[in-house]
Design an enzyme around this catalytic site. Structure first.
Site, PDB file in Angstrom:
ATOM      1  N   GLY A 155     -12.699 -27.187 -22.359  1.00 46.31           N
ATOM      2  CA  GLY A 155     -13.505 -26.184 -21.684  1.00 46.31           C
ATOM      3  C   GLY A 155     -13.938 -25.062 -22.593  1.00 46.31           C
ATOM      4  N   ASN A 193     -11.110 -24.391 -28.644  1.00 45.67           N
ATOM      5  CA  ASN A 193     -11.674 -25.511 -27.896  1.00 45.67           C
ATOM      6  C   ASN A 193     -11.186 -26.810 -28.530  1.00 45.67           C
ATOM      7  OD1 ASN A 193     -14.176 -27.582 -28.044  1.00 45.67           O
ATOM      8  ND2 ASN A 193     -14.077 -26.625 -26.037  1.00 45.67           N
ATOM      9  N   ASP A 194     -10.842 -27.804 -27.715  1.00 44.18           N
ATOM     10  CA  ASP A 194     -10.277 -29.041 -28.263  1.00 44.18           C
ATOM     11  C   ASP A 194     -11.254 -29.764 -29.184  1.00 44.18           C
ATOM     12  OD1 ASP A 194     -11.952 -29.720 -26.148  1.00 44.18           O
ATOM     13  OD2 ASP A 194     -10.568 -31.147 -25.236  1.00 44.18           O
ATOM     14  N   GLY A 222     -14.178 -35.311 -19.869  1.00 44.25           N
ATOM     15  CA  GLY A 222     -15.374 -34.477 -19.950  1.00 44.25           C
ATOM     16  C   GLY A 222     -16.116 -34.812 -21.233  1.00 44.25           C
ATOM     17  N   GLU A 243     -21.670 -26.225 -25.781  1.00 46.05           N
ATOM     18  CA  GLU A 243     -21.228 -26.905 -24.559  1.00 46.05           C
ATOM     19  C   GLU A 243     -22.252 -27.992 -24.199  1.00 46.05           C
ATOM     20  OE1 GLU A 243     -18.638 -27.172 -22.608  1.00 46.05           O
ATOM     21  OE2 GLU A 243     -17.453 -25.887 -23.929  1.00 46.05           O
ATOM     22  N   HIS A 246     -22.569 -29.639 -20.729  1.00 44.47           N
ATOM     23  CA  HIS A 246     -23.124 -28.860 -19.629  1.00 44.47           C
ATOM     24  C   HIS A 246     -24.574 -28.438 -19.886  1.00 44.47           C
ATOM     25  CE1 HIS A 246     -19.277 -29.081 -17.761  1.00 44.47           C
ATOM     26  NE2 HIS A 246     -18.713 -28.626 -18.852  1.00 44.47           N
ATOM     27  N   CYS A 258     -18.233 -28.823 -13.453  1.00 38.93           N
ATOM     28  CA  CYS A 258     -18.416 -27.373 -13.566  1.00 38.93           C
ATOM     29  C   CYS A 258     -18.936 -26.767 -12.273  1.00 38.93           C
ATOM     30  CB  CYS A 258     -19.359 -27.041 -14.724  1.00 38.93           C
ATOM     31  SG  CYS A 258     -21.095 -27.428 -14.421  1.00 38.93           S
ATOM     32  N   CYS A 263     -25.845 -32.054 -15.237  1.00 36.28           N
ATOM     33  CA  CYS A 263     -25.320 -31.946 -16.603  1.00 36.28           C
ATOM     34  C   CYS A 263     -25.179 -33.331 -17.224  1.00 36.28           C
ATOM     35  CB  CYS A 263     -23.968 -31.257 -16.610  1.00 36.28           C
ATOM     36  SG  CYS A 263     -23.939 -29.594 -15.914  1.00 36.28           S
ATOM     37  N   GLU A 265     -22.652 -34.338 -18.752  1.00 35.59           N
ATOM     38  CA  GLU A 265     -21.301 -34.778 -18.397  1.00 35.59           C
ATOM     39  C   GLU A 265     -21.274 -35.501 -17.063  1.00 35.59           C
ATOM     40  OE1 GLU A 265     -17.414 -32.412 -17.046  1.00 35.59           O
ATOM     41  OE2 GLU A 265     -17.862 -32.124 -19.177  1.00 35.59           O
TER      42      GLU A 265
END
Length: 408
Positions: A155, A193-194, A222, A243, A246, A258, A263, A265
């Site tokens: 996220g 953020n990952d 995601g 992002e 999104h 979200c 999106c 995603e």
């Protein structure tokens, strides 16, 4: 007060030696000098200090060959016990905690199933404190210090002020988490953020050494992205840059996690693929909102075996990715777009329509020479990246503390 230039140079050279030993493993002093553009005398002086501080050690001299000339090289290496860092990966219904030593190697790993969406911000902080405390009680006796903690989150996060802005794994927003952990454990706490953690691992690979401007897209539950510009992650004003998942594919289209519609995603993530497939196909039982790897493997296999419904779903996902990547190419003109993550399992079923969408959206001049590749997800690189980022951020503190302890 700023350090005099000679002291700054010495400090920078010392950090360069530490990081080269971490990247390369055991290295002879003469080779350290060549790798970092430092004189032999400087490397000898730095290594002597690091030995005295317990941050490096010498390996026994190599046995000379019968016909060899000269003395064999003595290799020096980082002392793995000099410091450790903790990386915690927070994802939907799971927390993974990993401890890395001073060389960057994993020394401990544990997974915990947690109903993350039911946690309040305070619940999460308490849970993290408990898990880190338990790991430290078990392992910290073997290390000189806990240097830092990295929290890698799905996220949007603000690394600058340590705030989780929004995550699909959590029901709350805008929670300041880093300051509380810093106060509790008296060490630096990074919030990342990952996707940026993963990108840091991939960017260090020799295969991508010629790609300073690189985009890493992570497919999975995601869809995340990291943009590296001249090797540095672009974060934006509050950490919400890149992002990709999104950005929009279809205005007023499918519902995204979200809460908005259309999106990318909502078409190409695991939950979106499985949601679309569940209406038409007989799939393994489970939580359709959070499909398991077994469920996703079954769906992917249907597409690869030629099932028309599964193929249509993956084709639509590929088109959504392609439209998004076309925008990336037009905006950033990167050297490389690298697609990875657990969702790359279905990349073969997506890539034909993905490339067609890119070609349809862009003139050849805008596509340019950018490489678009996939990278196998044979191991989760999130925590490895978090360990590396935490060590890199705290090497200066570890060096200062070891110098202070020696002078005391």
């Amino acid at each position: 007060m700023a350090l005099p230039s000679t002291e700054t140079s010495r400090h920078d050279n010392t950090l360069a030696v530490i990081r080269t030993l971490r990247d390369q493993g055991p290295v002879a002093r003469v080779d350290l000098g060549a790798l970092n553009g430092i004189s032999s005398a400087t490397v000898t002086s730095i290594s002597t200090e690091l030995l005295q501080q317990g941050l490096i050690s010498e390996r026994p001299p190599e046995t000379p060959r019968p016909t060899g000339r000269g003395r064999p090289k003595t290799l020096i290496e980082l002392n793995a016990q000099a410091a450790c860092v903790v990386c915690i990966k927070l994802s939907i219904n799971e927390i993974q905690l990993v401890v890395g030593d001073f060389t960057g190697q994993v020394r401990h790993s544990e997974h915990h199933t947690v109903s993350t969406l039911t946690l309040s911000a305070d619940d999460l902080a308490v849970l993290l404190e408990e898990k880190i405390d338990a790991a430290c009680d078990q392992l910290l006796g073997g290390f000189q210090r806990l240097a830092g903690i990295c929290l890698a989150v799905q996220g949007v996060v603000s690394s600058q002020n340590g705030t989780i802005i929004w995550s699909p794994a959590l029901s709350f927003r805008n929670a300041r988490i880093s300051a509380r952990l810093t106060e509790r454990f008296h060490c630096s706490v990074l919030l990342e953020n990952d996707a940026n953690c993963i990108a840091s691992v991939l960017a260090a690979k020799p295969d991508y050494a010629d790609c300073p401007n690189m985009v890493v897209i992570m497919l999975g539950y995601g869809i995340g992205m990291s943009v590296l510009i001249n090797g540095v992650p672009y974060l934006g004003a509050n950490g919400s840059a890149a992002e990709f998942g999104h950005s929009k594919y279809q205005p007023d289209g499918a519902l995204c996690a979200c809460g908005r519609r259309g999106c990318i995603e909502a078409y190409a993530s695991d939950y979106a693929l499985y949601r679309a497939a569940a209406e038409h196909l007989n799939l393994p039982a489970g939580d359709s909102a959070h499909p398991s790897e077994q469920q996703m493997q079954a769906l992917t296999q249907l597409a690869m075996n030629g099932d028309p419904a599964a193929q249509r779903i993956y084709a639509e996902a590929g088109r959504a990715l392609g439209i998004g990547i076309a925008n990336i190419l037009a905006l950033f003109n990167p050297d490389l777009v690298l697609i990875t993550g657990s969702g790359v399992r279905g990349f073969d079923a997506m890539q034909a329509t993905m490339h067609h969408a890119i070609d349809e959206a862009l003139v050849a001049e805008l596509r340019g020479t950018t490489r678009i590749e996939s990278c196998a997800w044979d191991r989760d690189m999130t925590c490895m990246g978090g360990i590396a980022m935490a060590l890199n951020a705290t090497d200066g503190e570890t060096l200062l503390e070891s110098q202070t302890a020696r002078e005391a």
